[in-house]
Design an enzyme around this catalytic site. Structure first.
Site, PDB file in Angstrom:
ATOM      1  N   GLY A   1      25.608  -3.494  38.655  1.00  0.00           N
ATOM      2  CA  GLY A   1      26.080  -3.811  40.176  1.00  0.00           C
ATOM      3  C   GLY A   1      28.029  -2.794  40.262  1.00  0.00           C
ATOM      4  O   GLY A   1      28.482  -2.233  40.900  1.00  0.00           O
TER       5      GLY A   1
ATOM      6  N   LYS B   1      23.939  -7.618  43.763  1.00  0.00           N
ATOM      7  CA  LYS B   1      24.767  -6.211  44.012  1.00  0.00           C
ATOM      8  C   LYS B   1      23.609  -4.828  44.968  1.00  0.00           C
ATOM      9  O   LYS B   1      24.187  -3.982  45.365  1.00  0.00           O
ATOM     10  CB  LYS B   1      26.140  -6.076  43.314  1.00  0.00           C
ATOM     11  CG  LYS B   1      26.862  -6.884  43.621  1.00  0.00           C
ATOM     12  CD  LYS B   1      28.243  -6.525  42.902  1.00  0.00           C
ATOM     13  CE  LYS B   1      29.059  -8.027  43.260  1.00  0.00           C
ATOM     14  NZ  LYS B   1      30.576  -7.909  42.038  1.00  0.00           N
TER      15      LYS B   1
ATOM     16  N   THR C   1      26.783 -11.536  45.005  1.00  0.00           N
ATOM     17  CA  THR C   1      27.485 -10.836  43.292  1.00  0.00           C
ATOM     18  C   THR C   1      26.156 -10.790  42.301  1.00  0.00           C
ATOM     19  O   THR C   1      24.841 -10.378  42.555  1.00  0.00           O
ATOM     20  CB  THR C   1      28.080 -12.342  42.780  1.00  0.00           C
ATOM     21  OG1 THR C   1      28.887 -12.512  41.733  1.00  0.00           O
ATOM     22  CG2 THR C   1      27.719 -13.674  43.181  1.00  0.00           C
TER      23      THR C   1
ATOM     24  N   GLY D   1      40.382  -9.943  35.946  1.00  0.00           N
ATOM     25  CA  GLY D   1      39.461  -9.548  37.013  1.00  0.00           C
ATOM     26  C   GLY D   1      39.880 -10.604  38.030  1.00  0.00           C
ATOM     27  O   GLY D   1      39.991 -10.086  39.308  1.00  0.00           O
TER      28      GLY D   1
ATOM     29  N   GLY E   1      30.029  -2.006  30.675  1.00  0.00           N
ATOM     30  CA  GLY E   1      28.109  -2.200  31.320  1.00  0.00           C
ATOM     31  C   GLY E   1      27.996  -1.057  33.093  1.00  0.00           C
ATOM     32  O   GLY E   1      27.991  -0.454  32.876  1.00  0.00           O
TER      33      GLY E   1
HETATM   34  P1  NDP Z   1      25.293  -7.537  37.490  1.00  0.00           P
HETATM   35  O1  NDP Z   1      23.923  -7.935  36.931  1.00  0.00           O
HETATM   36  O2  NDP Z   1      24.803  -6.568  37.725  1.00  0.00           O
HETATM   37  O3  NDP Z   1      25.345  -6.578  35.872  1.00  0.00           O
HETATM   38  C1  NDP Z   1      25.564  -7.407  34.303  1.00  0.00           C
HETATM   39  C2  NDP Z   1      25.975  -6.461  32.987  1.00  0.00           C
HETATM   40  O4  NDP Z   1      25.746  -7.076  32.444  1.00  0.00           O
HETATM   41  C3  NDP Z   1      25.184  -5.348  32.336  1.00  0.00           C
HETATM   42  O5  NDP Z   1      25.744  -3.814  32.806  1.00  0.00           O
HETATM   43  C4  NDP Z   1      24.762  -5.714  31.591  1.00  0.00           C
HETATM   44  O6  NDP Z   1      23.434  -5.384  30.453  1.00  0.00           O
HETATM   45  C5  NDP Z   1      25.692  -7.007  31.141  1.00  0.00           C
HETATM   46  N1  NDP Z   1      25.460  -7.929  29.797  1.00  0.00           N
HETATM   47  C6  NDP Z   1      24.371  -8.886  30.262  1.00  0.00           C
HETATM   48  N2  NDP Z   1      24.713  -9.923  29.006  1.00  0.00           N
HETATM   49  C7  NDP Z   1      24.215  -8.958  28.599  1.00  0.00           C
HETATM   50  C8  NDP Z   1      24.848  -8.923  27.327  1.00  0.00           C
HETATM   51  N3  NDP Z   1      24.282 -10.613  26.482  1.00  0.00           N
HETATM   52  N4  NDP Z   1      25.345  -8.767  26.060  1.00  0.00           N
HETATM   53  C9  NDP Z   1      25.671  -7.205  26.650  1.00  0.00           C
HETATM   54  N5  NDP Z   1      25.389  -7.165  28.049  1.00  0.00           N
HETATM   55  C10 NDP Z   1      25.606  -7.886  29.024  1.00  0.00           C
HETATM   56  O7  NDP Z   1      26.071  -8.250  36.992  1.00  0.00           O
HETATM   57  P2  NDP Z   1      27.474  -7.460  37.933  1.00  0.00           P
HETATM   58  O8  NDP Z   1      28.006  -5.850  37.577  1.00  0.00           O
HETATM   59  O9  NDP Z   1      27.410  -7.794  39.025  1.00  0.00           O
HETATM   60  O10 NDP Z   1      28.636  -8.147  37.557  1.00  0.00           O
HETATM   61  C11 NDP Z   1      29.234  -7.753  35.824  1.00  0.00           C
HETATM   62  C12 NDP Z   1      30.417  -9.097  35.743  1.00  0.00           C
HETATM   63  O11 NDP Z   1      31.547  -8.443  36.771  1.00  0.00           O
HETATM   64  C13 NDP Z   1      30.407 -10.590  35.901  1.00  0.00           C
HETATM   65  O12 NDP Z   1      30.673 -11.275  35.170  1.00  0.00           O
HETATM   66  C14 NDP Z   1      30.846 -10.694  37.187  1.00  0.00           C
HETATM   67  O13 NDP Z   1      32.008 -11.727  37.792  1.00  0.00           O
HETATM   68  C15 NDP Z   1      32.735  -9.363  36.989  1.00  0.00           C
HETATM   69  N6  NDP Z   1      33.223  -9.284  38.762  1.00  0.00           N
HETATM   70  C16 NDP Z   1      34.489  -9.510  39.015  1.00  0.00           C
HETATM   71  C17 NDP Z   1      35.032  -9.406  39.548  1.00  0.00           C
HETATM   72  C18 NDP Z   1      36.155  -9.344  40.205  1.00  0.00           C
HETATM   73  O14 NDP Z   1      36.361  -9.551  41.602  1.00  0.00           O
HETATM   74  N7  NDP Z   1      37.258 -10.225  39.749  1.00  0.00           N
HETATM   75  C19 NDP Z   1      33.951  -8.314  40.953  1.00  0.00           C
HETATM   76  C20 NDP Z   1      32.963  -8.349  40.646  1.00  0.00           C
HETATM   77  C21 NDP Z   1      32.556  -8.491  39.600  1.00  0.00           C
HETATM   78  P3  NDP Z   1      22.196  -4.659  30.337  1.00  0.00           P
HETATM   79  O15 NDP Z   1      21.910  -3.412  31.374  1.00  0.00           O
HETATM   80  O16 NDP Z   1      21.929  -4.286  28.961  1.00  0.00           O
HETATM   81  O17 NDP Z   1      21.758  -6.441  30.959  1.00  0.00           O
END
Ligand code: NDP
Length: 510
Positions: free
Chosen positions: A373, A306, A302, A489, A370
């Site tokens: 991953g 990823k 996670t 989700g 976003g």
């Molecule tokens: P990553 O860490 O790879 O990516 C995180 C994303 O969130 C990036 O785009 C990041 O932007 C953005 N972000 C984080 N903090 C902020 C903020 N304060 N303001 C704006 N943007 C922000 O995580 P994942 O892609 O793996 O997961 C993301 C979400 O998806 C999680 O909440 C996870 O729980 C959910 N998810 C749910 C699943 C399900 O089965 N329902 C499966 C997989 C994920 P930046 O690039 O600018 O840092």
């Protein structure tokens, strides 16, 4: 064995916790340093009171000093006198079965008297040391020192500030145990902090005498402690042996994940000798080391790993290659085989709602908030279904990197990129037919955050937030109130986890 630490100000409450948890614990530790009044009679009577309540639970008496993570602030001579007085009272009643004495007091006059009293009453000494220093982990030499007297149980607690520290602790513990094979040495090793939780769950398998835990629904007494119900019923603590196949969820943060509940329940229902652990992971090299140390049979990946994990795979399936992200790894002969079940999981709720069609290309417009991953997986899916997409992210570099990779991979597709900012409202309107929220904004413990507070929903949007804790994020609530179709989700989580569990079951056969 599971030991419940009793950090209560009143002895009656401590007793009540043991009664409540007795089916899930083997030992309890009365932390005298937490008690408000040092009523020596009542403290000495504690093991007898347990017996009167019908609890077949053994007890440890501990008076922990502030410098060792406890609450005792008095003079050292007074503390030792208190220890001695309590043990003296035990002569007339059922005594404690264990007393915790620190390594640095060994050999002092008062300590000798306490040891003699303990011997007379058949009380086992737990010889403890707590190392909170930020230096590298030095478990082996501390274990040597605390086990110098074979009649005693040696206890070492070190703080684990990274997964590398945990690997170091496990490696040193395993080496120590193999050198002391058949010597009768009994050890308790603890890696304090959330990184070290796996040591607490796997204590029995690692040959650790007992694992300490906190009273359910209270603040943990030591960092990283779990509660006994979770240890016993979710992780099947007592059933984990050297044959148990180990699986895990690997990420950071990890506490919100429902994956341990999901996979452990399935393993339990299908009578698999397998356990699914939460592993807080800061770096992938540390994970690689841990994976071979334990060893791991497979794991879910996670955030934030990823994408980075893809480079470390020995083999990757088509969906990993399409999305450039991996959420499932199966370890075969030490080699990492990567799969992406998020792609399948993401699409299921959209098929269920009729938004995606299995047999037809859907030429719509979608906004992806976003660029992490899971956003890659979402983009890959929507592009394969014929969508024109717009990626919107806080970090512009990450967004542009993702978009240029996607453009290279899907040269015919229309892919746009817009920075996530309060000025982006009009851009959202152009792609608001389907909005997929893939950032971690709004996820516990920051559930009041909204990734697009500046955007007013018209009510015609379909809004799909991939977060499942909480079930309704702030942005999803806003969208629902405006009359939008909303999806959270949960459905994706269940679908991807079911697909993942099929892979785990394949290698968790008896
Ligand atoms: P990553 O860490 O790879 O990516 C995180 C994303 O969130 C990036 O785009 C990041 O932007 C953005 N972000 C984080 N903090 C902020 C903020 N304060 N303001 C704006 N943007 C922000 O995580 P994942 O892609 O793996 O997961 C993301 C979400 O998806 C999680 O909440 C996870 O729980 C959910 N998810 C749910 C699943 C399900 O089965 N329902 C499966 C997989 C994920 P930046 O690039 O600018 O840092």
């Amino acid at each position: 064995m599971i030991c419940l630490t009793l950090a209560e100000t009143r002895i009656e409450r401590a007793l009540q916790h043991v009664v409540d948890c007795q089916n899930d614990i083997d030992i309890c530790e009365l932390r005298v340093d937490y008690l408000l009044k040092h009523n020596i009679d009542a403290i000495a009577q504690f093991p007898a009171s347990l017996f009167d309540q019908g609890c077949g639970v053994k007890s440890i008496m501990t008076i922990r000093r502030v410098e060792d993570g406890g609450r005792y602030r008095g003079a050292e001579q007074e503390r030792l006198a208190l220890l001695r007085n309590i043990l003296e009272q035990g002569n007339n009643t059922t005594p404690f079965q264990y007393v915790d004495l620190e390594l640095d007091i060994r050999g002092g006059d008062e300590e000798q008297k306490i040891c003699t009293l303990a011997q007379e009453q058949n009380i086992t000494i737990i010889r403890s040391v707590h190392d909170f220093s930020p230096k590298s982990i030095d478990l082996s030499s501390l274990l040597e020192q605390v086990t110098a007297d074979r009649r005693e149980i040696g206890k070492v607690a070190v703080s684990a500030k990274s997964l590398t520290d945990v690997c170091e602790a496990i490696e040193q513990l395993q080496t120590f145990r193999s050198c002391k094979k058949n010597s009768g040495v009994r050890v308790i090793a603890i890696a304090m902090g959330e990184y070290g939780q796996i040591l607490r769950i796997l204590a029995k398998r690692l040959g650790i005498y007992c694992t300490y835990c906190s009273v359910p629904k209270t603040e943990e007494v030591a960092p990283g402690q779990l509660d006994p119900v979770v240890l016993n019923r979710l992780y099947n603590y007592h059933d984990i042996n050297t044959q148990t196949k180990l699986f895990a969820i690997v990420g950071n943060p990890i506490a919100h994940s429902k994956s341990p509940q999901f996979h452990n329940r399935l393993f339990h229902d299908r009578k698999k000798n397998a356990c699914y652990l939460p592993i807080k992971c800061d770096t992938l090299p540390a994970l690689s080391r841990l994976s071979s140390l334990l060893p791991l049979a497979g794991f879910s990946v996670t955030l934030p790993h990823k994408v980075d994990i893809v480079r470390r795979l020995d083999e990757a399936d088509n969906d990993v290659r399409a999305a450039g992200a991996c959420n499932t790894v199966i370890v075969r002969q030490g080699k990492w085989h990567g799969y992406n079940t998020d792609l399948y999981g993401f699409e299921q709720p959209l098929f269920d709602q009729g938004i995606l069609k299995r047999s037809a290309i859907r030429r719509g417009k979608a906004l992806i908030i976003g660029a992490g991953g899971v956003a890659r997986t979402v983009c890959a899916s929507l592009l394969r279904h014929g969508y024109e997409i717009c990626v919107m992210n806080r970090s512009e570099k990450r967004m542009r990197d993702l978009v240029s990779e996607l453009r290279a991979q899907y040269p015919q597709a229309a892919i746009h990129a817009v920075a996530l900012s309060p000025n982006a409202s009009s851009q959202i309107q152009l792609f608001n037919e389907l909005i997929i929220q893939t950032t971690s904004v709004g996820m516990e413990p920051k559930e009041t955050d909204d990734p697009i507070p500046f955007y007013s929903f018209s009510g015609h949007e379909v809004v799909y937030d991939l977060i499942y804790t909480p079930a309704r994020t702030v942005v999803l609530e806003r969208a629902e109130r405006a009359g939008c179709t909303v999806i959270n989700g949960e459905g994706m989580f269940v679908a991807q986890a079911e697909k993942q569990s099929e892979r785990f079951f394949d290698i968790a056969r008896y």
